[in-house]
Design a protein around this motif. Structure first.
Motif, PDB file in Angstrom:
ATOM      1  N   ILE A 129       0.838  -1.206   0.000  1.00 15.72           N
ATOM      2  CA  ILE A 129       0.000   0.000   0.000  1.00 15.72           C
ATOM      3  C   ILE A 129       0.872   1.255   0.000  1.00 15.72           C
ATOM      4  N   GLY A 130       1.912   1.259   0.840  1.00 15.93           N
ATOM      5  CA  GLY A 130       2.812   2.415   0.899  1.00 15.93           C
ATOM      6  C   GLY A 130       3.493   2.681  -0.428  1.00 15.93           C
ATOM      7  N   GLU A 131       3.953   1.602  -1.082  1.00 11.75           N
ATOM      8  CA  GLU A 131       4.605   1.755  -2.390  1.00 11.75           C
ATOM      9  C   GLU A 131       3.616   2.272  -3.434  1.00 11.75           C
ATOM     10  N   ALA A 132       2.383   1.761  -3.396  1.00 11.25           N
ATOM     11  CA  ALA A 132       1.368   2.203  -4.357  1.00 11.25           C
ATOM     12  C   ALA A 132       1.006   3.667  -4.135  1.00 11.25           C
ATOM     13  N   MET A 133       0.979   4.094  -2.886  1.00 14.33           N
ATOM     14  CA  MET A 133       0.722   5.514  -2.605  1.00 14.33           C
ATOM     15  C   MET A 133       1.873   6.369  -3.126  1.00 14.33           C
ATOM     16  N   ALA A 134       3.100   5.920  -2.919  1.00 21.66           N
ATOM     17  CA  ALA A 134       4.267   6.681  -3.371  1.00 21.66           C
ATOM     18  C   ALA A 134       4.289   6.811  -4.892  1.00 21.66           C
ATOM     19  N   ARG A 135       3.795   5.811  -5.592  1.00 23.48           N
ATOM     20  CA  ARG A 135       3.743   5.859  -7.061  1.00 23.48           C
ATOM     21  C   ARG A 135       2.512   6.624  -7.560  1.00 23.48           C
ATOM     22  N   GLY A 136       1.633   7.035  -6.660  1.00 20.94           N
ATOM     23  CA  GLY A 136       0.443   7.775  -7.052  1.00 20.94           C
ATOM     24  C   GLY A 136      -0.710   6.891  -7.523  1.00 20.94           C
ATOM     25  N   ILE A 141      -3.750   8.265   1.873  1.00 20.60           N
ATOM     26  CA  ILE A 141      -4.649   8.157   3.030  1.00 20.60           C
ATOM     27  C   ILE A 141      -3.819   7.784   4.243  1.00 20.60           C
ATOM     28  N   GLU A 142      -4.099   8.404   5.358  1.00 17.02           N
ATOM     29  CA  GLU A 142      -3.429   8.058   6.610  1.00 17.02           C
ATOM     30  C   GLU A 142      -3.538   6.545   6.812  1.00 17.02           C
ATOM     31  N   PRO A 143      -2.421   5.837   7.031  1.00 15.42           N
ATOM     32  CA  PRO A 143      -2.463   4.375   7.146  1.00 15.42           C
ATOM     33  C   PRO A 143      -3.437   3.846   8.196  1.00 15.42           C
ATOM     34  N   ALA A 144      -3.529   4.508   9.346  1.00 12.09           N
ATOM     35  CA  ALA A 144      -4.456   4.042  10.381  1.00 12.09           C
ATOM     36  C   ALA A 144      -5.908   4.153   9.902  1.00 12.09           C
ATOM     37  N   LEU A 145      -6.221   5.215   9.161  1.00 11.57           N
ATOM     38  CA  LEU A 145      -7.574   5.370   8.624  1.00 11.57           C
ATOM     39  C   LEU A 145      -7.842   4.315   7.559  1.00 11.57           C
ATOM     40  N   LEU A 146      -6.889   4.090   6.674  1.00 14.69           N
ATOM     41  CA  LEU A 146      -7.061   3.078   5.632  1.00 14.69           C
ATOM     42  C   LEU A 146      -7.274   1.696   6.250  1.00 14.69           C
ATOM     43  N   LYS A 147      -6.501   1.372   7.272  1.00  9.86           N
ATOM     44  CA  LYS A 147      -6.642   0.091   7.978  1.00  9.86           C
ATOM     45  C   LYS A 147      -8.037  -0.019   8.590  1.00  9.86           C
ATOM     46  N   PHE A 177     -14.711  -5.767  -2.297  1.00  9.79           N
ATOM     47  CA  PHE A 177     -13.382  -5.232  -2.594  1.00  9.79           C
ATOM     48  C   PHE A 177     -13.454  -4.147  -3.652  1.00  9.79           C
ATOM     49  N   GLU A 178     -14.237  -4.347  -4.704  1.00  4.89           N
ATOM     50  CA  GLU A 178     -14.319  -3.349  -5.780  1.00  4.89           C
ATOM     51  C   GLU A 178     -14.858  -2.022  -5.251  1.00  4.89           C
ATOM     52  N   ILE A 179     -15.804  -2.064  -4.334  1.00  3.05           N
ATOM     53  CA  ILE A 179     -16.311  -0.827  -3.731  1.00  3.05           C
ATOM     54  C   ILE A 179     -15.192  -0.139  -2.953  1.00  3.05           C
ATOM     55  N   PHE A 180     -14.452  -0.915  -2.171  1.00  4.22           N
ATOM     56  CA  PHE A 180     -13.325  -0.370  -1.413  1.00  4.22           C
ATOM     57  C   PHE A 180     -12.269   0.196  -2.366  1.00  4.22           C
ATOM     58  N   TRP A 181     -11.933  -0.562  -3.405  1.00  6.68           N
ATOM     59  CA  TRP A 181     -10.908  -0.151  -4.369  1.00  6.68           C
ATOM     60  C   TRP A 181     -11.246   1.191  -5.004  1.00  6.68           C
ATOM     61  N   ARG A 182     -12.508   1.382  -5.379  1.00  7.66           N
ATOM     62  CA  ARG A 182     -12.909   2.642  -6.011  1.00  7.66           C
ATOM     63  C   ARG A 182     -12.693   3.827  -5.079  1.00  7.66           C
ATOM     64  N   GLY A 183     -12.719   3.570  -3.789  1.00  8.97           N
ATOM     65  CA  GLY A 183     -12.514   4.648  -2.826  1.00  8.97           C
ATOM     66  C   GLY A 183     -11.060   4.996  -2.580  1.00  8.97           C
ATOM     67  N   ILE A 184     -10.146   4.044  -2.833  1.00  4.06           N
ATOM     68  CA  ILE A 184      -8.738   4.305  -2.526  1.00  4.06           C
ATOM     69  C   ILE A 184      -7.871   4.499  -3.761  1.00  4.06           C
ATOM     70  N   ALA A 185      -8.314   4.009  -4.904  1.00  6.76           N
ATOM     71  CA  ALA A 185      -7.497   4.078  -6.112  1.00  6.76           C
ATOM     72  C   ALA A 185      -7.607   5.433  -6.788  1.00  6.76           C
ATOM     73  N   VAL A 186      -6.485   5.921  -7.283  1.00  2.79           N
ATOM     74  CA  VAL A 186      -6.489   7.136  -8.090  1.00  2.79           C
ATOM     75  C   VAL A 186      -6.879   6.697  -9.502  1.00  2.79           C
ATOM     76  N   ALA A 187      -7.948   7.270 -10.017  1.00  2.00           N
ATOM     77  CA  ALA A 187      -8.419   6.890 -11.356  1.00  2.00           C
ATOM     78  C   ALA A 187      -7.405   7.301 -12.406  1.00  2.00           C
TER      79      ALA A 187
END
Length: 191
Positions: A129-136, A141-147, A177-187
């Motif tokens: 997750i951290g690597e994916a955030m760094a790549r954009g 998202i704050e890791p504790a909130l994402l968890k 998962f797809e609902i969750f993914w749509r909330g965290i993924a950068v389109a």
């Protein structure tokens, strides 16, 4: 040779689920495990230490299952989906352990050190997750909130499956998962 520590943890896990950890005396755990009460305290200096050991054992079981369920490589989406499906599969396969883990997570008996160690067991997921955030690829998202969001949505899917036994587990896991993914993924641009 019997691993007495593992036997005590397994026995405590079963009894904590059946009776609650507050209502399970150490003498009963020792007796059910086939050891003397003093032997229990050779492995765990207090009941609180035994409760933490049960908590960490459950977290390790869940983390091991998640790691095995997710592909070792591939897109962030596919790897996180593997973890997600693994979490739901583990909870469905071990409903008593999942319920007990939920109780223990809320307990004051679990110290900060054990909680931190429990989180560290999911290091590969958090690193991805951290690597994916760094790549954009994911929103920062704050890791504790994402968890907390992931745990709540996985919990909702598990509760749905418990209350709707005829529902297709794979479909429920996929949809949640797809609902969750749509909330965290950068389109991607253009979407």
């Amino acid at each position: 040779m019997i691993d007495k520590r593992a036997t005590l943890i397994e026995t405590a896990t079963r009894l904590f689920h059946e009776r609650g950890f507050w209502d399970t005396p150490t003498a009963l755990i020792a007796r059910e495990a086939g050891v003397a009460n003093g032997t229990l305290f050779n492995y765990f200096p207090s009941k609180a230490a035994l409760v933490e050991a049960v908590y960490l054992s459950l977290k390790q079981s869940w983390a091991t299952h998640l790691q095995a369920a997710a592909p070792a490589s591939g897109s962030v989406h596919d790897r996180l989906a593997g973890y997600w499906h693994g979490a739901i599969d583990w909870a469905r396969a071990h409903p008593d352990r999942y319920a007990l883990l939920g109780q223990l997570k809320l307990s004051d008996e679990i110290g900060d050190g054990a909680r931190a160690h429990g989180i560290d067991m999911f290091g590969a997921t958090l690193e991805l997750i951290g690597e994916a955030m760094a790549r954009g690829e994911l929103h920062p998202i704050e890791p504790a909130l994402l968890k907390a969001l992931a745990e709540a949505q996985i919990g909702a899917a598990i509760e749905f499956l418990v209350n709707h036994p005829d529902a297709m587990a794979a479909d429920t896991a996929h949809t949640s998962f797809e609902i969750f993914w749509r909330g965290i993924a950068v389109a991607p641009t253009g979407d």
